[in-house]
Enzyme design. Structure first.
Site, mmCIF file in Angstrom:
data_model
loop_
_atom_site.group_PDB
_atom_site.id
_atom_site.type_symbol
_atom_site.label_atom_id
_atom_site.label_comp_id
_atom_site.label_asym_id
_atom_site.label_seq_id
_atom_site.Cartn_x
_atom_site.Cartn_y
_atom_site.Cartn_z
ATOM 1 C CE1 TYR A 126 64.119 43.943 50.986
ATOM 2 C CE2 TYR A 126 62.515 42.878 52.418
ATOM 3 C CZ TYR A 126 62.883 43.937 51.611
ATOM 4 O OH TYR A 126 62.021 44.984 51.432
ATOM 5 C CB ALA B 106 47.342 52.528 35.945
ATOM 6 C CG ASP C 34 54.032 47.283 48.061
ATOM 7 O OD1 ASP C 34 53.500 46.401 47.356
ATOM 8 O OD2 ASP C 34 55.165 47.177 48.556
#
Length: 334
Positions: free
Chosen positions: A103, A239, A266
């Protein structure tokens, strides 16, 4: 895995975490300007699951990455890059008949546009028989993501096989990793079904609203009632962790000047999983995720060298007011 006849050295013996998914060659501009005017590009590698494995390895957690690459220069580059991070790549099949995906990424602090060239890639041919090739003895976590579900019917079948494995010694971690370009013309409803079969689910609040119409952590939990642990990443806000039998836990994100956001999710997943494996409390695990994400946000890379362990230990154990006032700079925390 189809009829590729590829080679595999086999096994992931000794790994505590197995991350399964495609990694590709990545081309990023080596000079400023719009992509159509760029004449020099830098080749690197990138993939959500191998990013998690690489960060885990850098944090001292034995990890393995399972996938397939082509028997081509890009495939060799991917194996070398991920392996050099300390990740076990012996479970990666080298396919002589299919290419390594690639990509092209433009670098932008507001979000990096990406163009995929992965149709028919070696990894897209992975199927349930991928698991037959692996020794999962001693593995504590199998980490997968919604990206793999979109690559091919065989890849979707592989994810079903993962979530159908008996949970004897391992747990399944699922990161939604919503990639709208991969789902064009396809029904992403299966992502809810897969996620609800996992033990731990990580999902961005923006992703949850787009895919499931869930606008709060409580609404995400209503969509996914089964997983023991649900972590909703709320960007620069923080979070929230919801776990059966425990009160809801929220930890604000660290302040950071963003260089590029790709890879931060990630890194968060890796930091969180590493802390969980170390027996940390939910609040501390969230903070560890935030630290890893902030470190990557400060770079142009999908995987960054972690801060020194003693710095992280001091940082994640500070009181709430100090944590909320902390900003991560390019040289550490202040």
């Amino acid at each position: 895995m189809g009829d590729s006849g590829g080679s595999l050295s086999g096994g992931v013996t000794g790994a505590r975490v197995v991350c399964l998914g495609e990694t590709m060659a990545v081309f990023v501009p080596a000079e400023a300007g719009p992509a159509e005017a760029v004449t020099a590009w830098t080749r690197t590698v990138g993939g959500a699951e191998s990013n998690v494995a690489s960060t885990l390895a850098r944090l001292g957690v034995r990890s393995a990455w399972v996938s397939a690459v082509g028997a081509d220069p890009f495939g060799r580059a991917v194996l070398a890059a991920v392996g050099s991070a300390g990740v076990d790549v012996s479970g990666v099949l080298v396919d002589p008949s299919r290419p390594t995906g690639l990509y092209v990424k433009e670098s932008d602090a507001a979000g990096s546009p990406v163009r995929y060239y992965r149709r028919g890639s070696a990894a897209s041919a992975m199927g349930p028989d991928t698991l037959d090739r692996l020794d999962l003895a001693g593995v504590e976590v199998i980490h997968i993501s919604g990206i793999t579900a979109a690559l091919s019917p065989d890849c979707l079948a592989l994810l079903w096989a993962v979530v159908d494995l008996p949970r004897t010694t391992h747990q399944v971690s699922f990161d939604l990793n919503w990639r709208p370009a991969l789902w064009a013309g396809a029904d992403p409803a299966v992502l809810r079904e897969l996620a609800d079969r996992a033990d731990t689910v990580l999902v961005g609040a923006d992703e949850a609203e787009t895919v499931w119409g869930a606008k709060s952590p409580a609404e995400v939990r209503a969509v996914l009632p089964t997983p023991r642990t649900l972590v909703v990443k709320q960007g620069a806000v923080g979070a929230t962790l919801l776990r059966h039998g425990l009160p809801e836990v929220f930890e604000p994100a660290l302040a950071v000047e963003v260089v590029e956001p790709v890879g931060a999710g990630d890194a968060f997943a890796a930091g969180y999983l590493a802390a969980e494996l170390a027996g940390s409390s939910p609040a501390r695990a969230l903070r560890c995720g935030h630290v890893r994400a902030a470190t990557v946000l400060r770079t142009h890379h999908d995987v960054a060298e972690p801060l020194a362990a003693d710095v992280v230990d001091r940082l994640v154990d500070v009181d709430a007011a100090t944590w909320a006032a902390t900003e991560l700079t390019g040289f550490g925390d202040r």
